[in-house]
Design a protein around this motif. Structure first.
Motif, PDB file in Angstrom:
ATOM      1  N   PRO A  66       4.410  -2.921   6.991  1.00 48.12           N
ATOM      2  CA  PRO A  66       4.213  -2.575   5.575  1.00 48.12           C
ATOM      3  C   PRO A  66       4.635  -3.738   4.696  1.00 48.12           C
ATOM      4  O   PRO A  66       5.510  -4.531   5.055  1.00 48.12           O
TER       5      PRO A  66
ATOM      6  N   LEU B  71      -8.367   3.396  -0.407  1.00 46.26           N
ATOM      7  CA  LEU B  71      -8.545   3.667   1.019  1.00 46.26           C
ATOM      8  C   LEU B  71      -9.533   4.795   1.248  1.00 46.26           C
ATOM      9  O   LEU B  71     -10.406   4.715   2.125  1.00 46.26           O
TER      10      LEU B  71
ATOM     11  N   VAL C 148       1.299   3.070   5.367  1.00 47.57           N
ATOM     12  CA  VAL C 148       0.186   2.152   5.623  1.00 47.57           C
ATOM     13  C   VAL C 148       0.730   0.796   6.066  1.00 47.57           C
ATOM     14  O   VAL C 148       1.710   0.299   5.510  1.00 47.57           O
ATOM     15  N   ARG C 149       0.078   0.215   7.069  1.00 47.64           N
ATOM     16  CA  ARG C 149       0.515  -1.067   7.607  1.00 47.64           C
ATOM     17  C   ARG C 149      -0.630  -2.066   7.598  1.00 47.64           C
ATOM     18  O   ARG C 149      -1.801  -1.684   7.651  1.00 47.64           O
TER      19      ARG C 149
ATOM     20  N   GLY D 126       0.820  -1.199   0.000  1.00 50.24           N
ATOM     21  CA  GLY D 126       0.000   0.000   0.000  1.00 50.24           C
ATOM     22  C   GLY D 126       0.854   1.249   0.000  1.00 50.24           C
ATOM     23  O   GLY D 126       2.088   1.180  -0.080  1.00 50.24           O
TER      24      GLY D 126
ATOM     25  N   GLU E  45      -9.083   2.742  10.892  1.00 50.91           N
ATOM     26  CA  GLU E  45      -8.692   1.384  10.501  1.00 50.91           C
ATOM     27  C   GLU E  45      -9.731   0.808   9.543  1.00 50.91           C
ATOM     28  O   GLU E  45     -10.916   1.098   9.656  1.00 50.91           O
TER      29      GLU E  45
ATOM     30  N   GLU F  29      -4.140   4.814  -2.484  1.00 53.01           N
ATOM     31  CA  GLU F  29      -4.815   5.818  -1.662  1.00 53.01           C
ATOM     32  C   GLU F  29      -6.267   6.022  -2.091  1.00 53.01           C
ATOM     33  O   GLU F  29      -7.134   6.312  -1.262  1.00 53.01           O
TER      34      GLU F  29
ATOM     35  N   ILE G 179      -6.002  -2.778   8.158  1.00 53.82           N
ATOM     36  CA  ILE G 179      -5.217  -1.708   7.544  1.00 53.82           C
ATOM     37  C   ILE G 179      -5.171  -0.538   8.521  1.00 53.82           C
ATOM     38  O   ILE G 179      -6.210  -0.082   8.996  1.00 53.82           O
ATOM     39  N   SER G 180      -3.996  -0.047   8.828  1.00 52.98           N
ATOM     40  CA  SER G 180      -3.838   1.097   9.724  1.00 52.98           C
ATOM     41  C   SER G 180      -2.770   2.029   9.165  1.00 52.98           C
ATOM     42  O   SER G 180      -2.126   1.729   8.159  1.00 52.98           O
ATOM     43  N   GLY G 181      -2.580   3.171   9.838  1.00 50.45           N
ATOM     44  CA  GLY G 181      -1.570   4.130   9.393  1.00 50.45           C
ATOM     45  C   GLY G 181      -1.944   4.834   8.109  1.00 50.45           C
ATOM     46  O   GLY G 181      -1.060   5.221   7.331  1.00 50.45           O
ATOM     47  N   ILE G 182      -3.232   5.047   7.878  1.00 47.42           N
ATOM     48  CA  ILE G 182      -3.693   5.703   6.650  1.00 47.42           C
ATOM     49  C   ILE G 182      -3.412   7.191   6.729  1.00 47.42           C
ATOM     50  O   ILE G 182      -3.820   7.859   7.677  1.00 47.42           O
ATOM     51  N   ARG G 183      -2.729   7.715   5.741  1.00 47.76           N
ATOM     52  CA  ARG G 183      -2.364   9.122   5.743  1.00 47.76           C
ATOM     53  C   ARG G 183      -3.608  10.006   5.641  1.00 47.76           C
ATOM     54  O   ARG G 183      -4.489   9.776   4.816  1.00 47.76           O
TER      55      ARG G 183
END
Length: 271
Positions: free
Chosen positions: A119, A177, A104-105, A100, A145, A174, A135-139
């Motif tokens: 990642p 997401l 994103v992790r 991703g 999540e 992106e 899915i986490s860490g979305i900018r």
């Protein structure tokens, strides 16, 4: 003739979006909404039965509106080559890499809890199963999540010893997401190109090292992404990204996570 081997070039071909706040030329209605629209039209005008047949005149058994797991389970029971007479396929852990945007992790559940997010997650996933991952860490959406599903329909057949070097690559960008955060359903169908009909051009990596070089093909609201993929090659996985979150009741968790199917970790070699 195309020189690429069809076991090493899986690519995502669709970004099928349900109705939401954002509707562009590339956005599509969900398959369920499309089915309802076609039903309404059929009541007003008699349809030619041939419209429901594929290009080779056969009735289509599967479509993109089916619940997660139906296609993979049926394909698994059909056995190698999709022939019921061949028997059930032996269990196989297909190497998969989920990639991703930067930051994103991803994490898979194990024993009722998610593992440490990372990642470019790599793991061996059982063909015929459905996996719910995190899915986490979305900018731009700190703390948000997402919990997509990945349906493993089929496997690849690389040379012995090279399975982990050529995993099925599932790329989430992106736009996927953001669409899911807006309440839309994003469907990606990952397929292996047919070496007899694929364009003989090498894919160049993108400038973002976290995202692969494959370019998704956005289908229109009147197309079934699964049918489009079938025409272009062999479907190996189906990714669905929505806005569902894990249930608060522990009794409902096994159903949400499709029974917690087992998976095998794949560790990247140290550079």
């Amino acid at each position: 003739m195309n020189q690429r081997c069809n076991w090493m070039d899986p690519m995502a071909i669709t970004r099928n979006l349900s109705p939401g706040k954002r509707l562009t030329a590339r956005a599509c209605l969900s398959s369920l909404a499309i089915a309802g629209l076609l039903l309404t039209n059929s009541l007003a005008t008699a349809a030619d039965p041939s419209q429901y047949l594929s290009s080779n005149g056969q009735h289509r058994l599967f479509n993109g509106a089916m619940p997660p797991g139906v296609i993979a389970a049926t394909r698994q029971m059909a056995g190698p080559g999709g022939t019921a007479a061949m028997g059930v396929q032996a269990p196989y852990y297909q190497p998969v890499q989920i990639r991703g945007p930067q930051g994103v992790r991803f994490a898979l559940p194990q024993m009722g809890a998610f593992q440490d997010p990372q990642p470019g997650l790599m793991a061996g996933l059982l063909v015929g199963q459905v996996y719910r991952f995190q899915i986490s860490g979305i900018r731009g959406a700190e703390g948000a999540e997402l919990f997509p599903t990945l349906e493993m329909v089929d496997r690849t057949y690389p040379p012995p010893g090279l399975a982990t070097q050529y995993p099925i690559i599932v790329t989430i960008d992106e736009e996927d997401l953001q669409a899911a955060l807006d309440g839309q359903l994003v469907t990606r169908v990952i397929y292996l190109e047919d070496p007899q009909t694929a364009v003989p051009l090498a894919q160049e990596p993108t400038t973002n090292s976290d995202v692969g070089g494959e370019t998704p093909i956005d289908v229109s609201q009147f197309q079934d992404p699964l049918q489009v993929a079938d025409r272009l090659g062999r479907v190996v996985a189906i990714l669905r990204i929505g806005s569902l979150a894990p249930p608060r009741s522990p009794e409902l968790a096994p159903q949400f996570f499709f029974g917690y199917p087992t998976w095998a970790p794949i560790f990247k070699p140290e550079s």
